[in-house]
Design a protein around this motif. Structure first.
Motif, short mmCIF file in Angstrom:
data_model
loop_
_atom_site.label_atom_id
_atom_site.label_comp_id
_atom_site.label_asym_id
_atom_site.label_seq_id
_atom_site.Cartn_x
_atom_site.Cartn_y
_atom_site.Cartn_z
N LEU A 23 40.88 37.90 32.94
CA LEU A 23 40.10 36.75 32.48
C LEU A 23 40.19 35.61 33.49
O LEU A 23 39.16 35.02 33.89
CB LEU A 23 40.63 36.28 31.12
N LEU A 24 41.41 35.32 33.96
CA LEU A 24 41.59 34.24 34.93
C LEU A 24 40.95 34.59 36.26
O LEU A 24 40.43 33.72 36.97
CB LEU A 24 43.08 33.95 35.11
N GLY A 25 40.96 35.88 36.62
CA GLY A 25 40.32 36.29 37.86
C GLY A 25 38.81 36.06 37.83
O GLY A 25 38.22 35.53 38.77
N ALA A 26 38.17 36.45 36.72
CA ALA A 26 36.72 36.23 36.58
C ALA A 26 36.40 34.74 36.55
O ALA A 26 35.41 34.29 37.14
CB ALA A 26 36.22 36.91 35.30
N PHE A 27 37.24 33.97 35.87
CA PHE A 27 37.04 32.51 35.81
C PHE A 27 37.13 31.90 37.20
O PHE A 27 36.29 31.07 37.60
CB PHE A 27 38.10 31.90 34.88
N ASN A 28 38.13 32.30 37.98
CA ASN A 28 38.32 31.74 39.32
C ASN A 28 37.19 32.13 40.26
O ASN A 28 36.73 31.32 41.07
CB ASN A 28 39.66 32.21 39.88
N ASP A 29 36.74 33.39 40.18
CA ASP A 29 35.60 33.82 40.99
C ASP A 29 34.42 32.87 40.81
O ASP A 29 33.79 32.42 41.78
CB ASP A 29 35.15 35.23 40.56
N ASN A 30 34.12 32.57 39.56
CA ASN A 30 32.91 31.82 39.26
C ASN A 30 33.06 30.33 39.47
O ASN A 30 32.10 29.67 39.87
CB ASN A 30 32.44 32.15 37.84
N ILE A 31 34.24 29.79 39.22
CA ILE A 31 34.41 28.36 39.45
C ILE A 31 34.35 28.08 40.96
O ILE A 31 33.78 27.07 41.40
CB ILE A 31 35.72 27.84 38.82
N ALA A 156 34.33 33.92 30.63
CA ALA A 156 34.97 33.36 31.82
C ALA A 156 33.91 32.95 32.84
O ALA A 156 34.03 31.90 33.50
CB ALA A 156 35.93 34.37 32.44
N ILE A 157 32.86 33.77 32.98
CA ILE A 157 31.75 33.42 33.88
C ILE A 157 31.11 32.11 33.42
O ILE A 157 30.86 31.20 34.21
CB ILE A 157 30.71 34.55 33.91
N LEU A 158 30.87 32.01 32.12
CA LEU A 158 30.26 30.81 31.56
C LEU A 158 31.16 29.59 31.78
O LEU A 158 30.70 28.54 32.26
CB LEU A 158 29.99 31.00 30.07
N CYS A 159 32.44 29.73 31.42
CA CYS A 159 33.37 28.59 31.56
C CYS A 159 33.56 28.21 33.02
O CYS A 159 33.68 27.02 33.35
CB CYS A 159 34.71 28.94 30.92
N GLY A 160 33.59 29.21 33.91
CA GLY A 160 33.71 28.91 35.33
C GLY A 160 32.51 28.15 35.85
O GLY A 160 32.63 27.20 36.62
#
Length: 624
Positions: A23-31, A156-160
């Motif tokens: 989850l954190l990996g996908a979030f970091n990718d997108n942010i 995570a994509i959305l939040c990022g």
């Protein structure tokens, strides 16, 4: 079958640390990626075409999936997956430190380097991410686990994306983004330290460092799997083709069709992501906690239907003096129809993608799983690039509008999935079974865990209606080969299902001796191959709701191929539309509740017809 909720997995050590890590990996990718795009568009001093640089960002992130997914697949087989995840998350900290420096110093080369490195990180992480699930989850948890992963990824994509917008709106955006991406990477590494051990599938595998040769080899490995797996790879990549087109066109659609500002883009992305999350979560409920590929055609139908509705509801939106914000857009009734269509696309996208991922994991051999998922990543990247080319050709060359592009996409979805379902008719067969068991009947199950997860066995059951086989097939997690009266086998429409499921038609010895003998030979073959075979020993449908005497065929089967026998009983079917009750009616028992109950396995030497008849009668009880 366990009645746990998929959310219970979040309370287990074998799933929660992995879930937080990915989850954190996908979030970091997108942010990071979205912050870089916004920096190029609004903050950095660049000496070229900003739109070209934005497209370059997309290329730099996707390119590693072509180049390094094969290595990721090999690493996932060669090394312990938990250790590999920790190593990759440690590398993410270094990559994000480079990216943070790029923001602080306003260096585009450093930012591009970090973006390419993050794409490489994701390409290596993907095969491990999906191949570790079957090692830590039981079969009845696999759909729920995949649903949580898909839900978490899209949220995570959305939040990022939203988080990047918030950070980039600050005066000190560079420091804010830099601290955020490094901090998230550190948290991801700490979460990965608690992932339980997941042993290497092929510890002696020799890694081929020729990325082009190995990419081609792994792609062929994936496409040469059994048809259900190989076509699932194609179906999975087609979903990312659709997703790439929709997500790429949303900003322009919001600006030109809804006359909205940036907040309208965020609104649409939020609705789309929530739809995917809802569809993913509903998958476990609708599939009965097993890999139910019957949901894939259901999802495909919904994707086309809501895509066509989105085209229908677009256009003619009133234009204001200033671009609308999201609240102003919601004041127009047309916008609610558009958002409902986008939500529908997301929900049915979840129905489509989650069973495909679960099927790929469940039906791929463990020592090939990571490489097959790597092949899927390569194929996904290829389809996403093709999606960009197709969009350019249709919008710029053919001069279609964005709603017309959505219409063409929906019609293409029909054609692609008709091809997939024709090549692998099991998808359509399972859909028809799922439709029956979720429309005319409500099916409860008791003690089906008595059926072995692997190895040969014979199921014996009372025979109440023309759809007994379908109800059993829709309830048992493993494929079941049914022996059935040849006249029932030939019923139109149902015949397609029975043939696809590998059913065995049988006739009475006096009716057709050749068909009779051929049936027993086929049953013996199935059992030697480790399959489940189900027979209805009464040899006919009940005419009064009571059981008929069991015939001797079951004893011949066990004598020729000694395997365990599991007695089963269907309760509550008498009087339903497909029974022979003279008082039946279509609406009389519509959506009636029936139950399938299994007893304990009977050893081959004890599997006599009268003994089995008594056990089935006891399981059925008074509920006809």
């Amino acid at each position: 079958m366990s009645q746990h909720s998929q959310f219970a997995l979040l309370g287990t050590k074998r799933f929660l640390p992995f879930f937080i890590t990915q989850l954190l990996g996908a979030f970091n990718d997108n942010i990071f990626k979205q912050s870089l795009i916004l920096a190029i568009l609004y903050h950095l001093t660049v000496g070229g075409d900003r739109n070209l640089l934005v497209n370059l960002c997309a290329l730099l992130f996707i390119l590693p999936f072509f180049l390094f997914s094969a290595l990721g697949g090999q690493f996932g087989e060669r090394f312990n997956k938990d250790a590999l995840m920790r190593a990759l998350k440690l590398a993410e900290i270094v990559i994000m430190a480079v990216g943070a420096a790029g923001f602080v110093f306003g260096s585009l080369p450093l930012l591009f380097l970090a973006l390419f490195a993050m794409g490489t990180h994701s390409a290596l992480f993907g095969p491990v991410k999906y191949s570790i699930l079957p090692q830590h989850l039981r079969e009845d948890e696999l759909v729920g686990g995949n649903a949580l992963v898909e839900m978490g990824t899209f949220l995570a994509i959305l939040c990022g994306t939203i988080g990047a917008g918030v950070l980039m709106s600050r005066q000190d955006y560079a420091a804010g983004v830099g601290i955020a991406v490094v901090l998230v990477a550190v948290c991801g590494f700490l979460a990965s330290r608690n992932i339980p051990r997941a042993a290497a599938a092929l510890p002696d595998l020799k890694v081929d460092w020729n990325i082009f040769r190995q990419s081609w080899s792994i792609l062929l490995l994936g496409l040469r799997q059994r048809p259900a797996v190989s076509r699932s790879l194609v179906g999975n990549s087609w979903f990312w083709f659709l997703g790439a087109v929709y997500l790429t066109q949303i900003p322009t659609y919001a600006k030109e069709l809804l006359h909205g500002d940036e907040s309208v883009v965020t609104l649409i992305l939020t609705v789309f992501s929530v739809g995917i999350a809802l569809g993913s979560m509903l998958c476990e409920k609708l599939s009965g906690k097993k890999v139910e590929i019957g949901l894939v055609p259901f999802g495909s139908i919904g994707l086309s239907l809501f895509g066509i509705l989105l085209w229908w509801h677009s256009g003619g939106f009133p234009q204001g003096e200033q671009p609308y914000n999201w609240l102003a857009v919601l004041e127009h009734s047309q916008s609610w129809a558009v958002l409902a269509d986008i939500l529908g696309i997301g929900i049915f996208g979840g129905f489509y993608i989650v069973p495909l991922y679960a099927l790929i994991q469940a039906r791929t051999e463990e020592d090939k799983r990571a490489r097959v998922i790597a092949a899927n990543n390569i194929l996904n990247a290829l389809f996403m690039v093709v999606a960009a080319i197709v969009s350019i050709l249709l919008l710029s060359v053919a001069k279609l509008t964005i709603p017309e592009l959505f219409l063409v996409l929906s019609l293409m979805n029909v054609a692609v999935n008709v091809y997939i379902f024709k090549i692998v008719p099991e998808f359509t067969m399972r859909f028809l079974v799922w439709l029956l068991t979720h429309s005319m009947y409500r099916v409860d199950h008791r003690n089906l865990e008595a059926i072995p997860d692997e190895g040969p066995a014979v199921l014996v059951c009372n025979h109440v209606s023309f759809v007994d086989a379908l109800l059993i097939a829709g309830s048992v997690r493993r494929p079941v080969r049914f022996v059935m009266y040849y006249k029932i086998f030939r019923i139109p429409v149902l015949n397609f299902i029975f043939r696809t499921a590998g059913a065995v038609p049988i006739a009475g010895r006096n009716e057709d001796a050749a068909t009779y003998e051929k049936a027993f030979a086929k049953v013996a073959e199935y059992l030697r191959e480790g399959e489940l075979v189900c027979i209805f020993p009464e040899g006919m449908l009940t005419l009064d709701g009571e059981m008929n005497e069991f015939r001797g065929g079951i004893e011949r089967i066990i004598e020729e191929t000694p395997v365990p026998v599991i007695p089963m009983a269907l309760q509550g079917l008498w009087g339903s539309f497909f029974s022979r009750d003279p008082q039946k009616g279509f609406f009389r028992r519509l959506w009636s509740r029936v139950c399938l109950v299994a007893g304990q396995p009977v050893a081959p030497e004890a599997a006599k017809r009268l003994v089995l008849q008594e056990q089935v009668a006891a399981l059925r009880g008074a509920a006809r």
